[in-house]
Design a protein around this motif. Structure first.
Motif, short mmCIF file in Angstrom:
data_model
loop_
_atom_site.label_atom_id
_atom_site.label_comp_id
_atom_site.label_asym_id
_atom_site.label_seq_id
_atom_site.Cartn_x
_atom_site.Cartn_y
_atom_site.Cartn_z
N ALA A 16 0.83 -1.21 0.00
CA ALA A 16 0.00 0.00 0.00
C ALA A 16 0.86 1.25 0.00
O ALA A 16 1.92 1.29 0.63
CB ALA A 16 -0.91 0.00 1.22
N TYR A 63 -4.45 -4.58 1.18
CA TYR A 63 -4.27 -3.83 -0.07
C TYR A 63 -4.30 -4.81 -1.24
O TYR A 63 -3.30 -5.43 -1.59
CB TYR A 63 -2.95 -3.05 -0.03
N ALA A 65 -8.68 -2.39 0.53
CA ALA A 65 -7.41 -1.74 0.21
C ALA A 65 -7.24 -0.40 0.92
O ALA A 65 -6.12 0.06 1.09
CB ALA A 65 -7.28 -1.55 -1.30
#
Length: 178
Positions: free
Chosen positions: A18, A96, A109
Motif C-alpha cells: 500500500a 491492499y 485496500a
C-alpha cells in the motif's frame, strides 16, 4: 481473556504494498468478542481511521450479545492472502488488494471494509461457487448473518453496505463503508 492477536502497527503492516497515503490513515484497533468456544477473546483489526469508531461500537455490540466471532487477526499473519484468511475463518479489515477477479481496488485496500466469520458467512456466486471452499451458509447457525441480525442492522444503520446485497455475489461476511 484469550489473546488471538497482539501485534504492533509495524508488524500488522509488514510487507504491504500500500502507498503511504493509505498507510497513514490506518489504525490498529483491539476488539473483544466471544468466540465459538464460549470464551472471551481479544483480537485486532487494521482499519481506516474514518470507520474505526463505527467498528468499535459494533464490536461492543458483538461482545454484549455474545455473537460468536472465530478470530480477528490482521491479515499479515496469512501472508496477505485473502484466501488463507477466509479458510482460517478469520475476521479482518485492511488488505491492499483488488476485488477478486478484477483490477479494481477493494474497499479492503483502504481499510474501509470488514469481513466477519467467512466460514459461516461465505461468498456465494451466481454459478453456485462458494468461497471459502467447504463453507455453508445457514442463516440460523451461530455466527451467521441474516437481514434482521442486530450486527447487520448496526452496520446498516451507520451507513455501511452489506455484501449480501451485491448483484454478482452474495458476500455474506463482507461489510463496506463508501
Amino acid at each position: 481473556m484469550i489473546l488471538d492477536s497482539r501485534m504492533t502497527l509495524t508488524e500488522a503492516l509488514a510487507g504491504t504494498t500500500a502507498p503511504q497515503s493509505v498507510i497513514g490513515a490506518l489504525r490498529l484497533m483491539g476488539v473483544s468478542y466471544y468466540s465459538f468456544d464460549g470464551r472471551l477473546h481479544r483480537g485486532q483489526l487494521l482499519l481506516h481511521e474514518a470507520v474505526a469508531r463505527d467498528v468499535r461500537e459494533i464490536f461492543r455490540l458483538i461482545e454484549a450479545v455474545r455473537f460468536p466471532v472465530a478470530r480477528a487477526v490482521p491479515i499479515v499473519r496469512y501472508r496477505w492472502s485473502d484466501t488463507e484468511s477466509m479458510a482460517g475463518n478469520n475476521s479482518s479489515a485492511f488488505n491492499y488488494r483488488p476485488v477478486a477477479g478484477t483490477d479494481r481496488l477493494s474497499h479492503h485496500a483502504s481499510g474501509r471494509a470488514v469481513d466477519i466469520n467467512p466460514l459461516q458467512n461465505p461468498a456465494v456466486y451466481r454459478d453456485g461457487r462458494i468461497e471459502p471452499p467447504g463453507a455453508v451458509y445457514d442463516p440460523g447457525a451461530a455466527g451467521a448473518f441474516f437481514e434482521a441480525n442486530p450486527i447487520v442492522r448496526a452496520f446498516l444503520d451507520r451507513g455501511w453496505q452489506w455484501g449480501a446485497g451485491f448483484e454478482t455475489v452474495k458476500d455474506y461476511h463482507h461489510f463496506q463503508k463508501p
